[in-house]
Design a protein around this motif. Structure first.
Motif, short mmCIF file in Angstrom:
data_model
loop_
_atom_site.label_atom_id
_atom_site.label_comp_id
_atom_site.label_asym_id
_atom_site.label_seq_id
_atom_site.Cartn_x
_atom_site.Cartn_y
_atom_site.Cartn_z
N VAL A 217 0.91 -1.15 -0.12
CA VAL A 217 0.03 0.25 0.01
C VAL A 217 0.70 1.27 0.10
O VAL A 217 1.96 1.22 0.56
CB VAL A 217 -0.89 -0.06 1.17
N HIS A 218 0.43 2.21 -0.77
CA HIS A 218 1.13 3.45 -0.69
C HIS A 218 0.19 4.66 0.36
O HIS A 218 -0.98 4.65 0.29
CB HIS A 218 1.09 4.18 -2.21
N VAL A 219 0.91 5.21 0.77
CA VAL A 219 0.35 6.55 1.64
C VAL A 219 1.17 7.76 1.19
O VAL A 219 2.49 7.67 1.10
CB VAL A 219 0.22 6.44 3.04
N LEU A 245 -6.21 4.44 5.28
CA LEU A 245 -5.27 3.17 5.70
C LEU A 245 -6.11 2.32 6.76
O LEU A 245 -5.97 1.00 6.65
CB LEU A 245 -4.08 3.77 6.01
N ALA A 246 -6.35 2.81 7.65
CA ALA A 246 -7.13 1.95 8.88
C ALA A 246 -8.30 1.13 8.27
O ALA A 246 -8.38 0.09 8.57
CB ALA A 246 -7.40 2.98 10.03
N GLU A 247 -9.15 1.77 7.52
CA GLU A 247 -10.06 0.97 6.98
C GLU A 247 -9.59 -0.03 6.22
O GLU A 247 -10.21 -1.27 6.42
CB GLU A 247 -10.99 2.09 6.27
N LEU A 248 -8.76 0.20 5.30
CA LEU A 248 -8.18 -1.16 4.52
C LEU A 248 -7.86 -2.17 5.54
O LEU A 248 -8.08 -3.42 5.42
CB LEU A 248 -7.27 -0.60 3.63
N PRO A 255 0.17 -6.66 3.39
CA PRO A 255 1.85 -6.90 3.51
C PRO A 255 2.76 -5.82 3.75
O PRO A 255 3.85 -6.20 4.58
CB PRO A 255 2.21 -7.76 2.12
N GLY A 256 2.49 -4.73 3.46
CA GLY A 256 3.54 -3.48 3.48
C GLY A 256 2.94 -2.27 3.41
O GLY A 256 1.89 -2.30 2.64
#
Length: 497
Positions: A217-219, A245-248, A255-256
């Motif tokens: 995942v990117h943020v 991000l928390a919802e996902l 994994p990262g």
């Protein structure tokens, strides 16, 4: 939370928390606490000359993932063999467990459409139609065959939508995974960007996405101006992105997670604080998986049953297959998949082998190419907007492309803002770029920009015009000047100034 396949789904390497590696922050990244892995822009890596800081990270056991930006897999043309070869070489040189790219087109026109070839210099969204999906799937399979490691694709941010979209983004990505077995790189910041700019529902997208296929995942941060969210990668990660991000993570453990920062780099302690916030957000939602530093990989079939019920019903293509990621033993470094490897494995959910897909007819590629060329021409050459598009949004996108181009040219030719003045340079270049598509690269772009200024008798200041003329004359040759020539240039410029 579904933990049947382990954190991150079947076959996904556990990466942990990482950061985008950039030369400007190489020293900071080497010292930051809690950096489990890094991602590097693939086009900035010369396979035979990997930067020493990256090599030192590899020696410490830090995973390095090459992230491509130039393939244009959602374009009408088949992937360029030379670009694929370079991406493959970067993966091998870095010992990467996978490579990533984007679901985007970056160029259009050319022989297929009997129109000038155009470069966007940016990632643009394809139409979410059946034909565009067919082309994308075929291009992805071509790329998979050419790469020595698995491929993951990223959802992009967009300022506009295509008027003939037939599917939601979640469904489009889900069918892409089912038909090719490709993994996904989910950019959470892009979901937020599309929520602000297009009214998309990120929660719906997360519900429809095949999260078991997520590689990482990117943020990133951005800024809102005049009701438009700009995904700058130059600002702190905002609270809405961390909430997504928390919802996902509450739906399935990624994994990262990787922090992207491309400009206006803050002090190392601020980067460390952002990484801490990312880790805390993920752990509070579902516990980030522990980092697996071993290079051995396993793969498995991507299940389709769980995600099928979450997506809206609708017509399916004739060649809808459940894919599997090809096995790869990383214990001795990346290995190329055997030629002709079977990528249409039996789906664990459907229980039946999927037929191979027929080649995409050239007429389908031609229709997509014409549509993409018309759109890109409106964005970079000032031609009328194609019917059905939001013209105001296209103007905003075109201006954003011109400003981005101006910024890159300023880095290639830093003398130009100094001679013209920073704001005067930006204004003049944006006006130039709005009617002149980018030629063969940013160096040539800088030369053409200066030439059109001089032809128009600009700038009005004789001293500045003389310095520009000298700058252009000394660089308009076929090769960049050597060290001695550059010293002579500097002396002449000092005399001219």
């Amino acid at each position: 939370m579904d933990r049947r396949d382990g954190p991150g789904g079947r076959g996904g390497q556990r990466l942990g928390v990482g950061i985008g590696w950039r030369p400007e922050i190489a020293d900071a990244v080497a010292e930051l606490p809690g950096v489990d892995w890094v991602e590097v822009v693939a086009e900035n890596v010369c396979p035979g000359h990997v930067p020493d800081p990256l090599l030192r990270l590899r020696e410490r056991g830090v995973t390095v993932v090459p992230h491509g930006v130039s393939l244009g897999l959602a374009g009408a043309d088949r992937p360029d063999e030379a670009r694929l070869a370079r991406l493959a070489a970067a993966a091998t040189a870095l010992g990467a467990p996978l490579v990533t790219e984007h679901i985007a087109f970056v160029r259009a026109g050319g022989a297929r459409t009997a129109s000038p070839a155009l470069e966007a210099g940016h990632l643009l969204p394809p139409p979410r139609t059946r034909e565009a999906l067919d082309v994308l799937c075929e291009n992805v399979r071509i790329a998979q065959e050419a790469l020595p490691v698995p491929l993951a694709l990223e959802n992009i941010a967009a300022l506009f939508s295509w008027p003939d979209d037939e599917m939601s983004e979640g469904r489009f990505l889900g069918e892409l995974v089912e038909r090719t077995g490709v993994r996904l790189l989910i950019d959470i910041a892009n979901l937020h960007t599309n929520r602000v700019n297009r009214g998309d529902d990120p929660s719906k997208a997360l519900a429809e996405l095949p999260l078991e296929a997520v590689a990482y995942v990117h943020v990133a941060g951005g800024v809102e101006r005049d009701g438009v969210w700009h995904d700058t990668h130059a600002h702190p990660v905002p609270r809405p992105v961390l909430d997504l991000l928390a919802e996902l993570a509450s739906r399935r453990e990624p994994p990262g997670v990787l922090l992207e920062r491309d400009d206006d780099f803050p002090p190392p302690e601020e980067l460390a604080a952002e990484l801490t916030a990312i880790r805390a957000t993920t752990e509070s939602a579902g516990a980030l998986p522990a980092v697996d530093r071993s290079t051995a990989q396993t793969t498995g079939v991507l299940p389709a049953a769980d995600r099928a019920a979450a997506r809206e019903a609708g017509p399916r293509t004739s060649a809808e297959a459940a894919g599997s990621l090809p096995p790869a033993d990383r214990t001795a470094g990346p290995e190329r998949h055997p030629a002709g490897a079977d990528r249409t494995a039996v789906s664990s959910a459907a229980g039946a082998a999927a037929p191979e897909e027929a080649p995409v007819p050239e007429a389908v590629r031609e229709r997509l190419g014409i549509a993409q060329a018309a759109l890109l021409s409106a964005l970079v050459a000032g031609t009328p907007a194609p019917e059905g598009f939001d013209r105001a949004r296209l103007r905003v996108q075109g201006l954003a492309l011109a400003r981005k181009r101006a910024g890159i040219v300023a880095k290639v030719a830093p003398e130009l803002p100094l001679v013209l003045g920073g704001q005067a340079y930006r204004d003049a270049f944006v006006a130039y770029a709005g009617r002149r598509p980018m030629p063969g690269g940013y160096r040539q772009d800088a030369l053409d920009f200066v030439r059109q200024l001089l032809d128009a008798g600009l700038p009005e200041d004789p001293k500045a015009r003389r310095r520009l003329r000298l700058w252009w004359a000394e660089r308009a040759g076929p090769r960049p000047p050597g060290r001695v020539t550059r010293l002579v240039h500097a002396a002449r410029a000092a005399l001219a100034g």
